[in-house]
Scaffold this active site. Structure first.
Site, PDB file in Angstrom:
ATOM      1  CG  ASP A  72      -1.865   1.089   1.289  1.00 15.56           C
ATOM      2  OD1 ASP A  72      -2.744   1.099   0.424  1.00 15.56           O
ATOM      3  OD2 ASP A  72      -1.762   1.951   2.180  1.00 15.56           O
ATOM      4  CD  GLU A 131      -2.316   2.020  -3.466  1.00 16.52           C
ATOM      5  OE1 GLU A 131      -3.444   2.273  -3.904  1.00 16.52           O
ATOM      6  OE2 GLU A 131      -1.990   2.289  -2.301  1.00 16.52           O
TER       7      GLU A 131
END
Ligand code: CA
Length: 649
Positions: A349, A378
């Site tokens: 993340d 990400e």
């Protein structure tokens, strides 16, 4: 992920021990050399004894607190010894300590005391507040063997992003253990029309990797409530190395959640599916209540020059991966999940918060276990206070992180339009001049310069924190017929499934999942987030299309090239204008012709006169190469659809 957790008020004066620590830790390079530690931490269990090790660079005293039982009172406290050589606090307990409940009490130079759980805890009581010693041998389900054999075909990866509760909680799942890890071990579950639901559905669809939204212990769902009174995606980390309790059939039993998550992994592995964990080391839920802050105030997080927490994550704090003990923590944690739980991949993340050295260290450590473990994240280009000599792990720096993938929002934005504006349009729903952006991304970023190979691109059109494609298409084209919406939806998904790179599906995308227009549904009730397994009946054509596109992709190597060099040698963009994309793939024996028609009109395209094999036409896949067409001058392509032909030379 953009989980708008409670913003901490950074203007509050920090307490004294925090200020003191922050000053002392101001020069990390000096500090790192003298205070770092590179060995085991936490409760190191052996049948005959357990040793507790805690790294706390600024505590003047640490006590090991032992509770009567999981939920009893504090019974003993032992002053831990500071080991000057190792720079850690240590204490040993004789005997079998499996099940012993413990915490630490730290005293700082200012006299301030805090009690904390163990940042390295592997088991915990309900809601994670106390740590528990665990003999992991006793948590293995029956038949728990070795890791799956390595994933030898990374080019065949198809990722399916989902959530334990979403997949199992709806009435239509007919799953018995709703919202639980073991709900995903149930086989033979069907929806109200008798079509597969849950685990069997995932197997039938043909995806290779199931990516689960956070399954480590997170803070905002009260585990004492059964069924839980709240919902959360789980981007609010508490115990990084403990499974989430609300997914356990008994959250009060510290071992049940461990065994049951292993049961889930075992069941998926048995069916040939691999499991990816969504890991969130970039921030914690509440700094002041987290073991990082309590054991090493000022160390694990980034601060600005005023001593306030930085907020590049948008959730009030950013961890400091560039600091040696935070980097070690991330590496240790990922290695633990991979080795103990046999996890097959990790999705980081907000990876762009971290630095490339940390991500490369994670890659290297995983390679020691199995170099085919997937690693991606990400890599958004976020403002970070990293100094100029530290590179952030974002998309721009992908080439410095071989073997680490990046979510490619470039294809997403080109195909469906800006994700932050529900009404914005893209290639499939009426925007013009998007063709070249589609092509460049579709061809695996071959000309972008920042990627080493196409497998570094995670190709997707929707993820958990986007508008679902269906909701966006409906909202961006008011008055458009449902037939057109469905064709646009299938066209967009087809582009993802045929793109060079790693295709990624959001659970239910194949039956046009809706969240009723809610984008950030991180804490919304089940009615918004749950998978409606009956919906597959209404969108059977799309489900079949996705299932067959996976098969087509797996059978046709030109659709999953492994290097940019191969893409350059093989693919050619014949046309990219007026909502039309025409590509060819050339190999010594045959060629593929792909025409993507996003126009509202049927298209006639001239092709070299010959006999062609139809692989995909008007949202239907033909797998056995028996569907042929004789072209004398042109071929027509239905409005908003794709044609894929094969011609042997
Ligand atoms: Ca929890």
């Amino acid at each position: 992920m953009r989980n708008p957790l409670i913003m901490r008020n950074n203007s509050q004066p920090q307490n004294e021990y925090y200020q003191e620590a922050l000053m002392r830790l101001g020069q990390d390079s000096v500090f790192t050399k003298t205070r770092s530690y590179n060995g085991k931490l936490g409760a190191i269990y052996k049948k005959e004894s357990t040793e507790f090790r805690l790294w706390s660079p600024t505590a003047s005293q640490v006590e090991l607190l032992l509770y009567d039982d999981w939920y009893g009172d504090i019974h003993y406290s032992f002053v831990m010894q500071f080991d000057e050589d190792l720079q850690v606090f240590r204490y040993g307990l004789e005997g079998d300590q499996h099940g012993t409940t413990y915490a630490y009490r730290l005293t700082f130079l200012t006299g301030e005391q805090v009690i904390t759980n163990d940042p390295y805890a592997k088991a915990a009581t309900v809601n994670g507040h106390r740590s528990v010693v665990v003999d992991l041998e006793q948590t293995k389900p029956e038949g728990w063997g070795a890791r799956m054999s390595p994933w030898e075909t990374p080019d065949k990866t198809v990722i399916y992003e989902s959530h334990v509760r979403d997949l199992t909680v709806s009435k239509s799942s007919n799953i018995q253990h709703k919202g639980k890890f073991i709900g995903l071990t149930e086989t033979g579950r069907v929806n109200d029309s008798g079509s597969p639901a849950g685990l069997d559905y995932l197997v039938d669809l043909g995806i290779t990797h199931v990516e689960l939204l956070p399954v480590f212990d997170y803070a905002t769902v009260d585990e004492t409530q059964q069924p839980p009174s709240a919902y959360n995606w789980g981007y609010d980390p508490y115990n990084y190395n403990v499974p989430e309790g609300s997914y356990s059939s008994n959250p009060f039993d510290p071992f049940a959640r461990i065994t049951e998550f292993k049961e889930l992994i075992k069941a998926m592995h048995k069916k040939g599916l691999r499991v990816i964990m969504d890991v969130v080391y970039n921030h914690v839920y509440e700094v002041e209540n987290h073991a990082f802050h309590k054991t090493a105030p000022g160390y694990y997080f980034r601060y600005n020059d005023k001593g306030h927490l930085t907020n590049s994550t948008g959730v009030g704090n950013d961890t400091a991966s560039e600091r040696s003990m935070m980097r070690k923590y991330i590496v240790d944690s990922v290695v633990y999940w991979a080795s103990e739980y046999h996890v097959d991949g990790f999705r980081f993340d907000l990876m762009g918060i971290h630095d490339i050295d940390t991500m490369n260290a994670v890659r290297e450590a995983l390679n020691e276990i199995d170099s085919s473990i997937l690693l991606f994240g990400e890599g958004w280009n976020l403002y970070t206070p990293l100094s100029n000599d530290v590179r952030a792990a974002n998309q721009n720096n992908a080439k410095f992180m071989p073997g680490i993938g990046q979510f490619n929002d470039g294809l997403r934005e080109a195909v469906k339009g800006n994700d932050f504006e529900i009404t914005a349009k893209g290639y499939v729903n009426g925007a013009w001049h998007m063709e070249s952006q589609v092509v460049q991304n579709f061809m695996g970023g071959v000309d972008f310069g920042n990627y080493n190979d196409p497998l570094q691109l995670i190709q997707y059109i929707e993820a958990h924190d986007n508008f679902t494609l269906y909701d966006k298409l409906v909202a961006s084209s008011p008055g458009t017929s449902i037939i057109t919406i469905e064709r646009q939806h299938m066209l967009a998904t087809t582009i993802i499934m045929l793109a060079q790179g790693v295709p990624f599906l959001h659970a239910g995308q194949e039956f046009m999942r809706t969240k009723n227009g809610v984008r950030d549904s991180y804490n919304k009730p089940d009615e918004i987030n749950q998978i409606d397994w009956n919906r597959q009946e209404d969108y059977r054509q799309s489900v079949n299309l996705v299932r067959d596109l996976i098969k087509l992709r797996h059978s046709e190597p030109l659709l999953r090239l492994k290097t940019h060099e191969e893409i350059r040698q093989t693919m050619n963009a014949v046309r990219q204008d007026y909502q039309i994309v025409h590509l060819t793939y050339d190999s010594p024996e045959y060629e593929l012709i792909l025409i993507i028609n996003a126009q509202m009109n049927t298209l006639n395209v001239p092709l070299f006169p010959d006999e062609y094999i139809v692989l995909l036409k008007d949202h239907e896949v033909f797998l056995d190469e028996t569907n042929t067409v004789e072209i004398t001058d042109t071929i027509s392509i239905e409005f908003i659809s794709t044609l894929l032909l094969k011609r042997y030379k």
